[in-house]
Write a protein that holds these residues in place. Structure first.
Motif, PDB file in Angstrom:
ATOM      1  N   LEU A  45       0.845  -1.188   0.000  1.00 18.28           N
ATOM      2  CA  LEU A  45       0.000   0.000   0.000  1.00 18.28           C
ATOM      3  C   LEU A  45       0.886   1.246   0.000  1.00 18.28           C
ATOM      4  N   TYR A  46       1.053   1.835  -1.168  1.00 19.81           N
ATOM      5  CA  TYR A  46       1.926   3.009  -1.330  1.00 19.81           C
ATOM      6  C   TYR A  46       3.298   2.753  -0.692  1.00 19.81           C
ATOM      7  N   GLY A  47       3.815   1.565  -0.961  1.00 23.50           N
ATOM      8  CA  GLY A  47       5.169   1.242  -0.507  1.00 23.50           C
ATOM      9  C   GLY A  47       5.241   0.570   0.854  1.00 23.50           C
ATOM     10  N   VAL A  48       4.123   0.481   1.560  1.00 24.74           N
ATOM     11  CA  VAL A  48       4.143  -0.136   2.900  1.00 24.74           C
ATOM     12  C   VAL A  48       3.438  -1.488   2.861  1.00 24.74           C
ATOM     13  N   ARG A  49       4.162  -2.540   3.275  1.00 23.56           N
ATOM     14  CA  ARG A  49       3.538  -3.859   3.339  1.00 23.56           C
ATOM     15  C   ARG A  49       2.432  -3.834   4.374  1.00 23.56           C
ATOM     16  N   THR A  50       1.225  -4.212   3.941  1.00 24.97           N
ATOM     17  CA  THR A  50       0.049  -4.089   4.797  1.00 24.97           C
ATOM     18  C   THR A  50      -0.742  -5.388   4.746  1.00 24.97           C
ATOM     19  N   VAL A  51      -1.074  -5.922   5.919  1.00 27.03           N
ATOM     20  CA  VAL A  51      -1.866  -7.152   5.981  1.00 27.03           C
ATOM     21  C   VAL A  51      -3.297  -6.803   6.364  1.00 27.03           C
ATOM     22  N   LEU A  52      -4.224  -7.335   5.583  1.00 24.14           N
ATOM     23  CA  LEU A  52      -5.646  -7.075   5.790  1.00 24.14           C
ATOM     24  C   LEU A  52      -6.320  -8.338   6.301  1.00 24.14           C
ATOM     25  N   THR A  53      -7.175  -8.200   7.311  1.00 21.59           N
ATOM     26  CA  THR A  53      -7.931  -9.340   7.812  1.00 21.59           C
ATOM     27  C   THR A  53      -9.246  -8.812   8.380  1.00 21.59           C
ATOM     28  N   HIS A  54     -10.275  -9.656   8.396  1.00 19.03           N
ATOM     29  CA  HIS A  54     -11.514  -9.170   9.014  1.00 19.03           C
ATOM     30  C   HIS A  54     -11.286  -8.961  10.505  1.00 19.03           C
ATOM     31  N   GLY A  55     -10.650  -9.940  11.151  1.00 20.09           N
ATOM     32  CA  GLY A  55     -10.317  -9.784  12.567  1.00 20.09           C
ATOM     33  C   GLY A  55     -10.863 -10.891  13.447  1.00 20.09           C
ATOM     34  N   ASP A  56     -11.880 -11.606  12.984  1.00 17.32           N
ATOM     35  CA  ASP A  56     -12.463 -12.641  13.850  1.00 17.32           C
ATOM     36  C   ASP A  56     -11.476 -13.782  14.114  1.00 17.32           C
ATOM     37  N   GLN A  57     -10.556 -14.014  13.175  1.00 15.46           N
ATOM     38  CA  GLN A  57      -9.557 -15.070  13.379  1.00 15.46           C
ATOM     39  C   GLN A  57      -8.582 -14.735  14.497  1.00 15.46           C
ATOM     40  N   LEU A  58      -8.541 -13.459  14.878  1.00 11.74           N
ATOM     41  CA  LEU A  58      -7.617 -13.031  15.934  1.00 11.74           C
ATOM     42  C   LEU A  58      -8.230 -13.169  17.328  1.00 11.74           C
ATOM     43  N   ARG A 109       4.488 -11.446  13.321  1.00  9.04           N
ATOM     44  CA  ARG A 109       5.757 -12.157  13.092  1.00  9.04           C
ATOM     45  C   ARG A 109       5.695 -12.935  11.784  1.00  9.04           C
ATOM     46  N   LYS A 110       4.556 -13.622  11.563  1.00  8.12           N
ATOM     47  CA  LYS A 110       4.408 -14.459  10.367  1.00  8.12           C
ATOM     48  C   LYS A 110       4.610 -13.630   9.094  1.00  8.12           C
ATOM     49  N   TYR A 111       4.080 -12.422   9.089  1.00 11.39           N
ATOM     50  CA  TYR A 111       4.180 -11.568   7.904  1.00 11.39           C
ATOM     51  C   TYR A 111       5.360 -10.594   7.975  1.00 11.39           C
ATOM     52  N   GLU A 112       6.243 -10.839   8.936  1.00  8.16           N
ATOM     53  CA  GLU A 112       7.465 -10.035   9.074  1.00  8.16           C
ATOM     54  C   GLU A 112       7.186  -8.555   9.273  1.00  8.16           C
ATOM     55  N   TYR A 113       6.374  -8.293  10.296  1.00 12.66           N
ATOM     56  CA  TYR A 113       6.177  -6.949  10.830  1.00 12.66           C
ATOM     57  C   TYR A 113       5.567  -5.959   9.841  1.00 12.66           C
ATOM     58  N   PRO A 114       4.397  -6.276   9.338  1.00 12.58           N
ATOM     59  CA  PRO A 114       3.725  -5.350   8.421  1.00 12.58           C
ATOM     60  C   PRO A 114       2.870  -4.348   9.198  1.00 12.58           C
ATOM     61  N   ARG A 115       2.241  -3.484   8.473  1.00 15.96           N
ATOM     62  CA  ARG A 115       1.125  -2.708   9.019  1.00 15.96           C
ATOM     63  C   ARG A 115      -0.089  -3.636   8.957  1.00 15.96           C
ATOM     64  N   LEU A 116      -0.951  -3.565   9.964  1.00 14.42           N
ATOM     65  CA  LEU A 116      -2.116  -4.455  10.015  1.00 14.42           C
ATOM     66  C   LEU A 116      -3.395  -3.609  10.031  1.00 14.42           C
ATOM     67  N   ILE A 117      -4.348  -4.003   9.199  1.00 11.85           N
ATOM     68  CA  ILE A 117      -5.654  -3.310   9.207  1.00 11.85           C
ATOM     69  C   ILE A 117      -6.749  -4.365   9.333  1.00 11.85           C
ATOM     70  N   HIS A 118      -7.631  -4.197  10.323  1.00  8.10           N
ATOM     71  CA  HIS A 118      -8.748  -5.132  10.469  1.00  8.10           C
ATOM     72  C   HIS A 118      -9.960  -4.444  11.087  1.00  8.10           C
ATOM     73  N   GLY A 119     -11.081  -5.152  11.062  1.00 10.61           N
ATOM     74  CA  GLY A 119     -12.312  -4.641  11.670  1.00 10.61           C
ATOM     75  C   GLY A 119     -12.774  -5.585  12.750  1.00 10.61           C
ATOM     76  N   HIS A 120     -14.046  -5.896  12.721  1.00 14.19           N
ATOM     77  CA  HIS A 120     -14.702  -6.915  13.536  1.00 14.19           C
ATOM     78  C   HIS A 120     -14.985  -6.538  14.985  1.00 14.19           C
ATOM     79  N   THR A 121     -14.014  -5.979  15.703  1.00 21.13           N
ATOM     80  CA  THR A 121     -14.216  -5.779  17.143  1.00 21.13           C
ATOM     81  C   THR A 121     -15.046  -4.529  17.456  1.00 21.13           C
ATOM     82  N   HIS A 122     -15.235  -3.674  16.472  1.00 22.72           N
ATOM     83  CA  HIS A 122     -15.973  -2.421  16.670  1.00 22.72           C
ATOM     84  C   HIS A 122     -15.281  -1.543  17.724  1.00 22.72           C
ATOM     85  N   ARG A 123     -13.950  -1.599  17.746  1.00 21.67           N
ATOM     86  CA  ARG A 123     -13.190  -0.757  18.683  1.00 21.67           C
ATOM     87  C   ARG A 123     -12.142   0.011  17.910  1.00 21.67           C
TER      88      ARG A 123
END
Ligand code: MN
Length: 241
Positions: free
Chosen positions: A107-120, A186-200
């Protein structure tokens, strides 16, 4: 400036026409200037199968999404825990791309991992068992073969059960588990993370193994508030709508 928008947890339903109205305005307005719109799950409160696209409420949403993608904004869609039965036909009708969960993008040069969030939310063992069942291909095949009316009823039962389950669970159990977040980073080697689900909605910053990682939690949409996360080459920020 070139930018991308992220939303999740709109939980669109006929019970809340105001949220759909605001969503349609968002699609016809701010989204038009964006490179892409990512919907990271729970666009709908329930989705019983792509054969329900013609229902008037759904059709209007599909048409608006198709108008957006036809206008040149790319659209990417991830399943949530409520609308996991969205299929390729829906994506095609919208001109969208369905993404696996999780997905890594640049994402504009930054590795970013997207997930809904329920798996977390790994502390919620009961939910994770349920998730495994309803995400299995065999279960989905069986359910999608049932008449629409039966599936409407099943969705209603699932909503009631989920509401009941929520009442007996602590706030901590329903949030992401810190260990699950750390494992993913760790698995994705320290990316930026974006998720939803928790409504927080929040921006969390982690210092992990000498790396600095951001975790952005998207806000849910209600009848009184809605918003988007806007990312560009300078970073991300929340924008209320
Ligand atoms: Mn969710």
């Amino acid at each position: 400036m070139s930018h991308t928008l992220f939303i999740s947890d709109l939980h669109l339903s006929e019970d809340t026409p105001l949220i759909r109205k605001r969503f349609l305005e968002f699609l016809a307005g701010p989204c038009r200037d964006a490179d892409a719109l990512y919907i990271l799950g729970d666009l709908f409160e329930t989705w019983v199968g792509d054969d329900d696209i013609p229902a008037p409420f759904n059709r209007k949403v599909v048409e608006a999404l198709n108008e957006l993608t036809s206008s040149g904004t790319a659209m990417f869609l991830m399943h949530g825990n409520r609308d996991f039965l969205i299929g390729e036909n829906f994506a095609k009708a919208c001109g969208a791309t369905l993404l696996p969960d999780p997905t890594e993008i640049l994402l504009y040069g930054v590795r970013t991992v997207l997930t809904h969030g329920d798996q977390l939310c790994t502390d919620d063992a009961e939910y994770q068992t349920y998730r495994k069942q309803v995400r299995s291909a065999a279960w989905q095949r069986q359910v999608l073969a049932l008449p629409l009316e039966t599936r409407y009823k099943m969705a209603l039962d699932a909503t009631t059960m989920s509401l009941k389950a929520k009442q007996s669970k602590t706030v901590e159990i329903m949030d992401v588990a810190p260990q699950a977040v750390t494992d993913l980073l760790r698995k994705y080697e320290y990316p930026r993370l974006i998720h939803g689900h928790t409504h927080r909605p929040a921006r969390h910053v982690y210092r992990l193994d000498d790396h600095s990682c951001e975790r952005w939690v998207l806000q849910d949409w209600t009848t009184t508030r809605s918003g988007t996360l806007r990312c560009d080459s300078e970073g991300c920020r929340f924008v209320p709508l």
